[in-house]
Design a protein around this motif. Structure first.
Motif, short mmCIF file in Angstrom:
data_model
loop_
_atom_site.label_atom_id
_atom_site.label_comp_id
_atom_site.label_asym_id
_atom_site.label_seq_id
_atom_site.Cartn_x
_atom_site.Cartn_y
_atom_site.Cartn_z
N MET A 182 6.37 36.66 40.71
CA MET A 182 7.74 37.02 40.44
C MET A 182 7.81 38.45 39.90
SD MET A 182 10.62 34.97 38.31
CE MET A 182 10.40 33.59 39.37
N LEU A 183 6.80 38.83 39.15
CA LEU A 183 6.78 40.20 38.65
C LEU A 183 6.64 41.19 39.80
CD1 LEU A 183 6.94 41.85 36.09
CD2 LEU A 183 4.49 41.71 35.90
N ARG A 184 5.94 40.79 40.85
CA ARG A 184 5.80 41.65 42.03
C ARG A 184 7.16 41.88 42.70
NH1 ARG A 184 1.31 39.85 45.97
NH2 ARG A 184 0.11 40.60 44.22
N TRP A 185 8.02 40.84 42.75
CA TRP A 185 9.35 41.01 43.32
C TRP A 185 10.18 41.96 42.46
CZ3 TRP A 185 10.84 39.96 47.99
CH2 TRP A 185 10.18 38.99 48.72
N THR A 186 10.04 41.87 41.16
CA THR A 186 10.77 42.77 40.27
C THR A 186 10.39 44.21 40.53
OG1 THR A 186 10.81 41.04 38.58
CG2 THR A 186 11.26 43.28 37.86
N ALA A 222 16.48 43.17 40.26
CA ALA A 222 15.23 43.40 39.55
C ALA A 222 15.35 43.01 38.07
CB ALA A 222 14.80 44.85 39.67
N LYS A 223 16.47 43.32 37.47
CA LYS A 223 16.69 42.98 36.06
C LYS A 223 16.72 41.47 35.87
CE LYS A 223 19.72 45.48 34.03
NZ LYS A 223 20.97 46.05 33.52
N ILE A 224 17.41 40.75 36.75
CA ILE A 224 17.49 39.30 36.65
C ILE A 224 16.11 38.67 36.83
CG2 ILE A 224 18.38 37.24 37.81
CD1 ILE A 224 20.93 38.90 38.40
N GLY A 240 25.50 51.88 46.06
CA GLY A 240 25.75 50.44 46.04
C GLY A 240 24.49 49.64 46.22
N ILE A 241 23.65 50.07 47.13
CA ILE A 241 22.39 49.37 47.37
C ILE A 241 21.48 49.51 46.16
CG2 ILE A 241 20.32 49.31 48.80
CD1 ILE A 241 22.07 50.26 51.14
N ALA A 242 21.45 50.69 45.57
CA ALA A 242 20.61 50.92 44.40
C ALA A 242 21.06 50.05 43.23
CB ALA A 242 20.64 52.39 44.01
N ILE A 302 12.77 47.26 41.96
CA ILE A 302 12.92 48.51 41.20
C ILE A 302 12.60 49.70 42.09
CG2 ILE A 302 11.91 49.88 39.34
CD1 ILE A 302 11.74 47.33 37.70
N ILE A 303 11.54 49.60 42.86
CA ILE A 303 11.17 50.70 43.77
C ILE A 303 12.25 50.89 44.82
CG2 ILE A 303 9.51 51.40 45.54
CD1 ILE A 303 7.34 50.10 43.77
N LEU A 304 12.78 49.78 45.36
CA LEU A 304 13.86 49.87 46.34
C LEU A 304 15.09 50.54 45.74
CD1 LEU A 304 14.92 49.06 49.15
CD2 LEU A 304 15.72 46.95 48.09
N ALA A 305 15.41 50.21 44.49
CA ALA A 305 16.56 50.82 43.83
C ALA A 305 16.35 52.31 43.61
CB ALA A 305 16.82 50.13 42.49
N LEU A 306 15.14 52.71 43.24
CA LEU A 306 14.86 54.13 43.04
C LEU A 306 14.95 54.91 44.35
CD1 LEU A 306 11.89 53.93 40.53
CD2 LEU A 306 14.21 54.72 40.07
N ILE A 307 14.40 54.36 45.41
CA ILE A 307 14.45 55.04 46.71
C ILE A 307 15.89 55.12 47.21
CG2 ILE A 307 13.78 54.83 49.13
CD1 ILE A 307 11.12 53.65 48.14
N ALA A 308 16.65 54.04 47.08
CA ALA A 308 18.04 54.05 47.51
C ALA A 308 18.86 55.03 46.67
CB ALA A 308 18.63 52.65 47.42
N GLY A 309 18.56 55.13 45.39
CA GLY A 309 19.28 56.08 44.54
C GLY A 309 18.99 57.52 44.90
N VAL A 310 17.74 57.81 45.29
CA VAL A 310 17.37 59.16 45.68
C VAL A 310 18.10 59.58 46.95
CG1 VAL A 310 15.44 60.54 46.58
CG2 VAL A 310 15.15 59.19 44.52
N PHE A 311 18.23 58.64 47.89
CA PHE A 311 18.88 58.96 49.16
C PHE A 311 20.39 58.83 49.11
CE2 PHE A 311 14.59 57.92 50.88
CZ PHE A 311 14.33 59.19 51.37
#
Length: 53
Positions: A1-5, A31-33, A22-24, A9-18
């Motif tokens: 489960m920690l791997r999914w978190t 990830a927080k949940i 909304g996706i981020a 988080i990585i997906l949110a960072l990449i989406a935020g950079v691009f």
């Protein structure tokens, strides 16, 4: 489960950079949940592990 978190988080960072805000935000909230669920399950397993000894 920690791997999914970490994955979300990585997906949110990449989406935020691009610039996909909304996706981020969605990935960060997932990830927080997952992180809090992981912490709760970890604490429960520690408590149950101590009772069996």
């Amino acid at each position: 489960m920690l791997r999914w978190t970490v994955t979300f988080i990585i997906l949110a960072l990449i989406a935020g950079v691009f610039g996909f805000g909304g996706i981020a935000a969605g990935a960060a909230s997932i990830a927080k949940i997952l992180f809090f669920i992981f912490i709760v399950l970890f604490i429960v397993s520690l408590i149950r592990g101590n009772k069996r000894v």
